[in-house]
Each structure stands twice: as structure tokens, then as C-alpha cells.
Design a protein around this motif. Structure first.
Motif, PDB file in Angstrom:
ATOM      1  N   PHE A 151    -105.156  -1.055  62.756  1.00 48.38           N
ATOM      2  CA  PHE A 151    -104.767  -0.192  61.642  1.00 48.38           C
ATOM      3  C   PHE A 151    -104.355   1.185  62.135  1.00 48.38           C
ATOM      4  N   GLU A 152    -103.715   1.873  61.247  1.00 51.00           N
ATOM      5  CA  GLU A 152    -103.325   3.261  61.509  1.00 51.00           C
ATOM      6  C   GLU A 152    -104.567   4.122  61.316  1.00 51.00           C
ATOM      7  N   PHE A 153    -104.916   4.937  62.307  1.00 53.70           N
ATOM      8  CA  PHE A 153    -106.072   5.805  62.149  1.00 53.70           C
ATOM      9  C   PHE A 153    -105.791   6.876  61.097  1.00 53.70           C
ATOM     10  N   SER A 154    -106.823   7.226  60.333  1.00 49.06           N
ATOM     11  CA  SER A 154    -106.655   8.281  59.334  1.00 49.06           C
ATOM     12  C   SER A 154    -106.510   9.627  60.043  1.00 49.06           C
ATOM     13  N   GLN A 211    -109.789  10.684  61.433  1.00 44.32           N
ATOM     14  CA  GLN A 211    -110.147   9.931  62.637  1.00 44.32           C
ATOM     15  C   GLN A 211    -109.370  10.454  63.850  1.00 44.32           C
ATOM     16  N   GLY A 224    -118.821   3.954  56.073  1.00 49.63           N
ATOM     17  CA  GLY A 224    -117.520   3.326  55.852  1.00 49.63           C
ATOM     18  C   GLY A 224    -116.339   4.231  56.172  1.00 49.63           C
ATOM     19  N   SER A 225    -116.599   5.322  56.892  1.00 54.38           N
ATOM     20  CA  SER A 225    -115.502   6.249  57.188  1.00 54.38           C
ATOM     21  C   SER A 225    -114.782   5.876  58.479  1.00 54.38           C
ATOM     22  N   GLY A 226    -115.250   4.841  59.175  1.00 53.50           N
ATOM     23  CA  GLY A 226    -114.550   4.391  60.375  1.00 53.50           C
ATOM     24  C   GLY A 226    -115.022   5.052  61.657  1.00 53.50           C
ATOM     25  N   LYS A 227    -116.332   5.316  61.737  1.00 52.13           N
ATOM     26  CA  LYS A 227    -116.876   5.929  62.954  1.00 52.13           C
ATOM     27  C   LYS A 227    -116.776   4.978  64.145  1.00 52.13           C
ATOM     28  N   THR A 228    -117.096   3.693  63.892  1.00 49.01           N
ATOM     29  CA  THR A 228    -117.108   2.738  64.998  1.00 49.01           C
ATOM     30  C   THR A 228    -115.737   2.666  65.670  1.00 49.01           C
ATOM     31  N   ALA A 229    -114.689   2.683  64.864  1.00 41.69           N
ATOM     32  CA  ALA A 229    -113.341   2.623  65.431  1.00 41.69           C
ATOM     33  C   ALA A 229    -113.081   3.835  66.321  1.00 41.69           C
ATOM     34  N   VAL A 281    -112.523   4.849  54.687  1.00 44.97           N
ATOM     35  CA  VAL A 281    -111.181   4.448  55.108  1.00 44.97           C
ATOM     36  C   VAL A 281    -110.393   3.953  53.902  1.00 44.97           C
ATOM     37  N   ASP A 298    -121.040  -4.298  58.157  1.00 45.31           N
ATOM     38  CA  ASP A 298    -119.779  -4.040  57.466  1.00 45.31           C
ATOM     39  C   ASP A 298    -119.323  -5.346  56.844  1.00 45.31           C
ATOM     40  N   HIS A 311    -117.557  -7.140  53.724  1.00 46.79           N
ATOM     41  CA  HIS A 311    -116.652  -6.655  52.685  1.00 46.79           C
ATOM     42  C   HIS A 311    -116.886  -7.240  51.297  1.00 46.79           C
ATOM     43  N   ARG A 321    -117.488  -2.004  50.578  1.00 44.06           N
ATOM     44  CA  ARG A 321    -116.740  -1.707  51.804  1.00 44.06           C
ATOM     45  C   ARG A 321    -115.421  -2.478  51.870  1.00 44.06           C
TER      46      ARG A 321
HETATM   47  P1  ADP Z   1    -118.760   3.381  59.685  1.00 45.89           P
HETATM   48  O1  ADP Z   1    -119.303   3.041  61.022  1.00 45.89           O
HETATM   49  O2  ADP Z   1    -118.291   4.791  59.591  1.00 45.89           O
HETATM   50  O3  ADP Z   1    -119.646   3.004  58.529  1.00 45.89           O
HETATM   51  P2  ADP Z   1    -116.823   1.398  60.337  1.00 45.89           P
HETATM   52  O4  ADP Z   1    -116.382   1.975  61.616  1.00 45.89           O
HETATM   53  O5  ADP Z   1    -117.710   0.232  60.324  1.00 45.89           O
HETATM   54  O6  ADP Z   1    -117.446   2.554  59.453  1.00 45.89           O
HETATM   55  O7  ADP Z   1    -115.497   1.107  59.516  1.00 45.89           O
HETATM   56  C1  ADP Z   1    -115.511   0.511  58.235  1.00 45.89           C
HETATM   57  C2  ADP Z   1    -114.410  -0.518  58.147  1.00 45.89           C
HETATM   58  O8  ADP Z   1    -113.140   0.083  58.088  1.00 45.89           O
HETATM   59  C3  ADP Z   1    -114.343  -1.474  59.297  1.00 45.89           C
HETATM   60  O9  ADP Z   1    -114.075  -2.751  58.773  1.00 45.89           O
HETATM   61  C4  ADP Z   1    -113.201  -0.981  60.144  1.00 45.89           C
HETATM   62  O10 ADP Z   1    -112.585  -2.025  60.852  1.00 45.89           O
HETATM   63  C5  ADP Z   1    -112.268  -0.418  59.099  1.00 45.89           C
HETATM   64  N1  ADP Z   1    -111.447   0.719  59.524  1.00 45.89           N
HETATM   65  C6  ADP Z   1    -111.771   1.710  60.381  1.00 45.89           C
HETATM   66  N2  ADP Z   1    -110.775   2.614  60.480  1.00 45.89           N
HETATM   67  C7  ADP Z   1    -109.799   2.189  59.646  1.00 45.89           C
HETATM   68  C8  ADP Z   1    -108.496   2.685  59.287  1.00 45.89           C
HETATM   69  N3  ADP Z   1    -108.025   3.813  59.826  1.00 45.89           N
HETATM   70  N4  ADP Z   1    -107.777   1.980  58.413  1.00 45.89           N
HETATM   71  C9  ADP Z   1    -108.238   0.830  57.884  1.00 45.89           C
HETATM   72  N5  ADP Z   1    -109.451   0.310  58.163  1.00 45.89           N
HETATM   73  C10 ADP Z   1    -110.223   0.969  59.037  1.00 45.89           C
END
Ligand code: ADP
Ligand code: ZN
Ligand code: ZN
Length: 806
Positions: free
Chosen positions: A267-270, A273, A299-304, A453, A623, A625, A663
Motif C-alpha cells: 500500500f501507499e504509506f500515509s 507514516q 490501527g494507525s500502521g505502526k507495524t508497517a 489507516v 489485526d 479485519h 480494523r
Molecule cells: P498498529 O500496529 O498501529 O495497530 P498495524 O501496523 O497493524 O497497526 O496496521 C493496521 C493494518 O493496516 C494492517 O492490516 C496493515 O497492513 C494496514 N496498513 C498499514 N499501513 C497502511 C497504509 N498506508 N494503507 C493501507 N493499509 C495499511
């Protein structure tokens, strides 16, 4: 050549020990040495080589010699040695015990005891008194040791920990072709090799085995070939005929079986991010220490973000470490890590055997794995050129080790990064008060991910006041009418539900209605929990198991009642209310290992479950959905505990579990049942308001002189004998009173909240001081005093930055 070697041994003494180095032996600083200690052989870490003979007692005590230098090069490099010394100093822990924690190599040291016959024994043997004593009971041997006929010696030595497996290897085709033509005659070779007159046709079994081996790329573990339907002897025959070779190979580490999620880079990073990534990238590139607090809502995409910056670090040929709180978080993250990093990642978690742990350690040390992920002790991974350490869910209390050395992996991570000139990222949706305070004071850069995200909304939280529910329904409810209604609605829509009850077992209390007493553990001052399916009572503190009572142990009355609800009973209740729903449960009773955990999460992921019930294990990180409803049934019990972190923990748990809802595409909802509906921890969690909670909680901490305003330490005095525990804590109490210690508050001695645990009676002191240095100086003096009063070191527990005051 140095004459002496100072060795840190894993014994509960705040000392290092000096040994003589025999000529020709070359121990290295940071390497292991085998030394005699009392009647044993112990392996310890050489921390200094020098020529200063030990001064004390040299006249009487002969200095002992190092038996063996176990390593040619250090197992702890200069930085890790320095880190170990810092931990010993900061947490007041014996240095040898610190090093033992840092090195997962116990599998490489095998304890063994040998008996050597003495001259006296030989004499006795001549008298035929020892004849036939070659296979004898230990008691008999001990008897002979006492008689000095034989001597007991510890002959423990290093051994190789790599577990080897036998692998069958198919030899090259030409070699086989020469040995045997195919059975069916098609494409038969024009001639057989006359030089190999022994060549015979392969029989069917032999052919089948060879084909199987060829199909798996020419090599397969012998164990796997056993599943073929051929006689066991076939393999041996083929080996003798020179068609197959058997070799020993290190067993491969089995990776997580959890299905990988969407690739973290598809995906495109926000924008947020990207900004976070850039800031972390800058900190790494500076090659100087830099700390960042990544505050991102659930759910903000920290892991990514973690994965992307670890990827960048790896591209630069440098190393990174990712810490996760416990096994619960590991499977999903492990699957992602394998997808992104393949063989470059080493994963260390509590489910590994000692041998597996040692294997991973060696892979990391050889530089084969430059990405390391794992629980607490992974902070000691022997990577070189460390560029980045990430601590996920940095507020999690499982980062604190609850035995010596009582270190906090987050704080050690920060120190390690400082020593390595690396960047450290502390990530959380609910940062600890300490870390957020540090960020506000500019000790860390604050980086925020304020939105979910794809702009998904945070779930709406509805609070159900359980006192009112009781008044309106006239009975104690476990599941409120509101929660039942919401669950029914989701099940009808084929959406998924999670229900949290942070207490395992069936009923937490067994109460006698006649005398009012509860069933207590025989080792601890706590109630035993009823486990219905396993038909037992269990103590959740020491593991003691007892029969389910049919009458009261105190008065003999038969009116014993099982009171309260744990996750096992909750599951049963939900089954009763929703018979069609497929319900799974996650708690320490259903999860024995990583596999069970992954199994339940996979089932939920794939839609094979409608509902998942569980303890805080379900609250973390997952995570999934399809989950649109989260029910919270009693997560506020902690608010009643006498611990200054109770509010913070409750806020964190509620926020975490709420974060599991919505999520995916459909928005989520949370039904939060509580008896403390006006408590600020509940109110702020319901509003997803971290900063609001932080400000309020900070006032309380300032007012009560608790962290982050004061450093604290818990000093616990314990003994199986009540009078000893009382005497010792009294003595130390008087000592604290008469010692001048400006700027340090000492509370106690007082009975600990759990007055008896694992047979020990417990008293404690709490120390608070704005100056950590002064506090540690006083603690050191206290330990010296305790030693002078002959209080055993193991009975005085010093817990610096204590996380639990119970
Ligand atoms: P957190 O750790 O902050 O709770 P995650 O990293 O688990 O959040 O991300 C939540 C979900 O969003 C995951 O399924 C991840 O793959 C997805 N995700 C992360 N970044 C993006 C993005 N920029 N666009 C779309 N989906 C994303
Ligand atoms: Zn009774
Ligand atoms: Zn117990």
C-alpha cells in the motif's frame, strides 16, 4: 601473558572471583571459562586479565586455577560487557547473573558429575569391599564419598549445542546410472558399467525411495523418509550400494506458520507514516544516539513503519532489533518478518528450547541474521553494527523481568542504543507515563500517527454501568442485556466478536456460606481458582493444584459456593446464550504453545470462528479485519488493587482491546461493562483520549511522588519462616531509620499486598527519590548491612523501577 583472571559467576553474590591462569592457557575477556567453585565447576565470563595477586587471605586460601578457557573469541563483545556492567549497577544485580541472562548458551554446557576412586578406596578395593559396586545407587556412592574411598568431581564441560539431523542425499545421477538401470527398461542404457559388476536392478521399494528423494530436490531428512511405505532396511541398502549418502546437518529453525497478511509494502504509506519513516531514517543515518517515541493510535500502521525502517537498515548492511512484549504478539509479526526478510531474520521467543535459542544466537553472531525480533532478552542479541532498536508496545509490563536481574528491556534498549550510537524507537498507542513524560521533556522526539489507516474511524465505545444493570435486573449479570443484544446483531450479520475477561479459570473464589472462609492456596495467601473442565483447583501464583472441595476445609460445612466468573465460565455462558455461534477461547489454559495461539487466530482470520473469548491475550496487537464488536466484561478489576499503576494499566488494557474493533471495512463498536463508570481511566479510554488521561494521571503521580517524578524501588524481605521475615525486616527498618538519607523517602516495613507467596512470608519497603543516584547508594549500603547481619542475599530482593508493588 596475564597471570590472573577475574571471573563473573552466576551466583547470588555481589562479587567477582579471581583465578590463576595456568601456563599456556589463553582465556579472553568476554569469553567463557570453566572454574572450580566450592565443590562444583561453573562456567563464568572472564571480565579482566591482570597480574595483581588477590590480597585477602592469600596466606590461608590457595588461589584456584582456571580449568579450561571455553572460547577463543569473546561471546560478549566490549559493548555487551559494558551493558552488562551497567545493568548490574543500575538494578543492583550480581554481575554473573546478569551475564547468564544475556547469554542463551546454557545448552552448550553440560553438567556432569564423575566419581574418582581415591587411594583409600583402592585400598578398600583390595580388601574386596568395593567389588560389584560399579552400578550402585547414589546414596551408596555418597556413603563412600563420606568414607573418603571415592571423590566426587564435577566434570562438566562444554558441548556443541547445534542439534543435528540426519539427511539423506541422493548422489549425482551419473553415479546412480552407473549403479542401476531403470526398472521399466524404457531408455535402457546401452551397456552397464563393466567396472561395477555388483550393479543390480533396484527393487520396487528402492525405486520408490529414490524417486521420493529426487522429487524433494535430492535431499530429505531421514525422519521424513520413514513415512514412505517401504521397509526400514531399504535406506541402508541404498547407502551400502553407494546411491545415497547420509549426512548430519543442523536442524532448520521452523518459522511461524501464521499466514502472512498483505505485504507491508503493497500500500501507499500515509503522510504521517512517511514522516515517521523519514525521522527514524534521519536518526539512523546520524550514527549517533537518538530516541523517538512513536505514538500511534491502534490501527494507525505502526507495524508497517517498523518493517519499512528495518528494511532500510538492512539495505545499508546494518543490523536492527525489534522487541515485542510476549509470545502473543510474535506469530503475526513473525509471519510479516519472514515475508519481508526471509532468512535474514532471527526470531527469539519464549517458546524456543535452550538448543534452539543457542542456535539462533550463533546465527546472529555469525552475521547471518541481521534482523532480530523477539521478546525481552532479544535486547541482548549479539549483532554487530547495530543501527536501530524498536520496542513495540513499550508500556507493556512483560518487558520487566520479575527475577534477578530485574531489568526493564525497554530501558536496557535505550542504554544499548546509547552505547552503540544507534536510534531507538519506542512505539505504542498508549505510551507509559514515563516515556511520554520523557518525550515532553525532549529526551525523545515525539512522532505521532494520529489517524487509523485509510481514515477508518475509531470504534464508538458504549459504557454499561453494571451497578445499574444489577438494580434493573435484580441479579448479578456477567453479560449485560446491551452486550447480548449487540452480539446477537453481529452474529446475524456474520460479523465477528471478541469478548475480554481478564481472568482465567471457571470461578476465582470458593466460599463457604457457613463460616465465610475461602479456599486458600497452601503456599500463598490467595484464593484458589476453580477449573471446571480440568476438574481441579489451581493457584494462579504458584501453580499448586488441589481437589475440588465438597465441604469446607475450616468448618466441614457442605455449603461451599463457587463465586465469580473467569474466561472458562464466560465461554460456557456464551455457548448457552448463542448455541449456533462457533466460539473459541484464548487464555493460558487453552494456549500451551505458539501453535495453539496461531491456530485460534487463524481460525478467526479465516472466518472459522464467530467469537473469540479470552484474557488480555486477545487484547494485544492482533489485526483481524472481521471483528466489529468488542465486549469488555470485567477489565476494571485492577482498579481495586493497591498499586499506583492500576489506573494506567486499566486505561492501557481498555484502549488496546477497544483497538481490536473495526480494523477492516466495517466500523467497530465496543461495549464496556464496568462497576467504576466514573473512574477517569474508564472515561478517558471510552473517549480514546490518551493525552487527557496522561494529564490527569500525571497530577496524581506528582502529588504522590511516584514515577516519572521520583525513582522508586521495592525492597522485599522474604522467608519461609514468619519470624525470620519479621526479624529481618524489623532490623532493616531500624537501620533505615537511623541512617541519614536526605531526599529519599522510605516507607515500611509493611506486609506486602500478597503477604505470603510460594511459601515465603513477605515484608517490604518502598523507596522514592528524585535522585536515582542517591537511592542506589542507599540501597547498596542496605545490602551491605543485610550481609553483615547474615541475611542471605537471596532473601532480600531489590527491585529498582518496580513495575508491580504487590
Ligand atoms: P498498529 O500496529 O498501529 O495497530 P498495524 O501496523 O497493524 O497497526 O496496521 C493496521 C493494518 O493496516 C494492517 O492490516 C496493515 O497492513 C494496514 N496498513 C498499514 N499501513 C497502511 C497504509 N498506508 N494503507 C493501507 N493499509 C495499511
Ligand atoms: Zn466453612
Ligand atoms: Zn499458591
Amino acid at each position: 601473558m596475564a597471570l590472573f583472571c577475574d571471573v563473573a559467576l552466576a551466583v547470588p553474590l555481589d562479587l567477582v572471583f579471581t583465578y590463576a591462569i595456568p601456563p599456556g592457557m589463553e582465556p579472553v575477556v568476554g569469553g567463557r571459562v570453566l572454574v572450580p567453585f566450592r565443590q562444583q565447576r561453573l562456567s563464568g565470563i572472564a571480565i579482566e586479565l591482570h597480574d595483581r595477586p588477590p590480597r585477602v587471605n592469600t596466606a590461608q586460601v590457595k588461589i584456584k586455577k582456571v580449568i579450561e578457557a571455553l572460547d577463543l573469541s569473546p561471546v560478549l563483545d566490549e559493548q555487551l560487557l559494558k551493558l552488562g556492567k551497567w545493568i548490574a549497577d543500575y538494578y543492583l544485580a550480581p554481575i554473573g547473573e546478569v551475564f547468564r541472562t544475556m547469554l542463551p548458551l546454557s545448552a552448550e554446557f553440560k553438567r556432569s558429575i564423575a566419581y574418582r576412586i581415591t587411594d583409600e578406596g583402592r585400598l578398600a578395593l583390595q580388601e574386596e569391599r568395593l567389588r560389584g559396586a560399579t552400578r550402585v545407587a547414589k546414596a551408596l556412592l555418597s556413603g563412600m564419598v563420606r568414607k573418603k574411598w571415592i571423590a566426587r568431581e564435577d566434570v562438566s564441560a562444554a558441548r556443541d549445542a547445534a542439534r543435528l539431523v540426519k539427511v539423506a542425499v541422493l548422489l549425482a545421477a551419473e553415479e546412480r546410472a552407473e549403479a542401476a538401470p531403470p526398472l521399466d527398461g524404457r531408455g535402457a542404457r546401452p551397456h552397464t558399467n563393466p567396472a561395477k559388476p555388483t550393479a543390480k536392478k533396484l527393487n520396487e521399494s528402492q525405486q520408490a525411495l529414490i524417486e521420493a528423494l529426487a522429487a524433494s530436490g535430492g535431499r530429505a531428512p531421514v525422519e521424513a523418509l520413514r513415512s514412505l511405505d517401504v521397509p526400514r532396511t531399504t535406506l541402508g541398502t541404498l547407502v551400502r550400494r553407494g546411491l545415497i549418502d547420509i549426512v548430519d546437518e543442523p536442524q532448520n529453525f521452523t518459522a511461524s506458520k501464521l499466514k502472512p497478511r498483505q505485504s507491508p509494502f503493497e500500500f501507499e504509506f500515509s503522510t504521517a507514516q512517511k514522516e515517521a519513516l523519514a525521522k527514524i531514517g534521519e536518526a539512523v543515518a546520524s550514527r549517533k544516539f537518538g530516541g523517538l517515541l512513536l505514538h500511534g493510535i491502534t490501527g494507525s500502521g505502526k507495524t508497517a513503519v517498523y518493517l519499512a525502517c528495518m528494511h532500510e537498515v538492512l539495505e545499508q548492511g546494518r543490523a536492527s532489533i525489534l522487541l515485542v512484549p510476549e509470545i502473543g504478539l510474535t506469530p503475526a509479526v513473525a509471519a510479516d518478518l519472514h515475508q519481508v526478510f526471509g532468512d535474514e531474520v532471527a526470531i527469539l521467543h519464549s517458546g524456543l528450547s535452550n538448543a534452539e535459542r543457542a542456535e539462533q544466537w550463533h546465527r546472529i553472531r555469525r552475521g547471518e541474521a541481521r534482523v532480530v525480533a523477539g521478546t525481552r532478552s532479544a535486547v541482548f542479541a549479539p549483532v554487530s553494527d547495530l543501527a536501530l532498536v524498536i520496542v513495540d508496545e513499550e508500556q507493556d509490563s512483560s518487558y520487566k523481568q520479575e527475577e534477578t536481574p530485574r531489568y526493564h528491556a525497554r530501558d536496557v534498549a535505550v542504554m544499548r542504543a546509547k552505547m552503540a550510537g544507534a536510534a531507538v524507537v519506542l512505539g505504542s498507542a498508549t505510551p507509559s507515563l514515563e516515556s511520554y513524560y520523557n518525550a515532553k521533556k525532549n529526551k525523545y522526539a515525539l512522532v505521532e500517527l494520529p489517524d487509523r489507516v485509510e481514515m477508518r474511524p475509531l470504534p464508538e465505545v458504549e459504557i454499561v454501568d453494571m451497578r445499574q444493570e444489577f438494580q434493573e435486573t435484580g441479579q448479578e449479570q456477567v453479560i449485560s442485556r446491551k452486550l447480548a443484544e449487540e452480539i446477537r446483531e453481529r452474529l446475524d450479520k456474520k460479523e465477528q466478536v471478541m469478548v475480554l475477561l481478564n481472568r482465567r479459570g471457571y470461578s476465582p473464589v470458593v466460599l463457604c456460606r457457613a463460616c465465610g472462609k475461602t479456599l486458600q492456596c497452601k503456599n500463598c495467601a490467595v484464593s484458589m481458582t476453580h477449573h471446571k473442565r480440568e476438574r481441579k483447583m489451581e493457584c494462579h501464583y504458584c501453580g499448586h493444584v488441589a481437589h475440588i472441595p465438597d465441604k469446607c476445609a475450616h468448618c466441614g460445612s457442605e455449603y461451599v459456593y463457587f463465586v465469580g466468573t473467569g474466561s472458562e465460565k464466560l465461554e460456557e455462558l456464551l455457548h448457552g446464550m448463542f448455541p449456533q455461534a462457533r466460539i473459541g477461547r484464548l487464555d493460558r489454559d487453552t494456549v500451551r504453545g505458539r501453535e495453539d495461539f496461531e491456530h485460534a487466530l487463524n481460525a478467526l482470520n479465516e472466518g472459522a470462528l464467530d467469537m473469540l473469548v479470552g484474557t488480555q491475550m486477545i487484547a494485544k496487537g492482533h489485526d483481524i479485519h472481521g471483528v466489529t464488536l468488542v465486549g469488555v466484561v470485567g477489565a476494571d478489576m485492577a482498579l481495586g488493587l493497591p498499586d499506583f499503576r492500576a489506573a494506567e494499566r486499566t486505561f492501557q488494557l481498555l484502549t488496546q482491546v477497544a483497538g481490536r474493533a473495526g480494523r477492516g471495512q466495517s466500523p467497530g463498536k465496543v461495549v464496556l461493562q464496568t462497576y467504576f463508570q466514573d473512574h477517569y481511566a474508564v472515561q478517558f479510554a471510552a473517549r480514546h483520549d490518551f493525552v487527557g488521561f496522561y494529564d490527569k494521571e500525571l497530577q496524581f503521580r506528582a502529588w504522590m511522588h511516584y514515577p516519572p517524578y521520583s525513582a522508586i524501588a521495592n525492597v522485599l524481605i522474604r522467608s519461609e519462616k514468619l519470624d525470620e521475615a519479621l526479624t529481618w525486616s524489623g532490623e532493616l527498618g531500624r537501620w533505615f531509620e537511623k541512617t541519614r538519607h536526605e531526599g529519599i523517602r522510605v516507607l515500611g516495613p509493611a506486609a506486602a499486598a500478597i503477604t505470603r507467596l510460594k511459601r515465603d512470608y513477605r515484608y517490604h519497603f518502598i523507596l522514592k527519590s528524585p535522585s536515582r543516584e542517591k537511592m542506589n547508594t542507599l540501597l547498596r549500603a542496605m545490602l551491605a548491612e543485610a550481609a553483615a547481619r547474615k541475611i542471605p542475599r537471596t532473601q532480600v530482593i531489590v527491585d529498582v523501577d518496580a513495575v508491580w508493588l504487590m
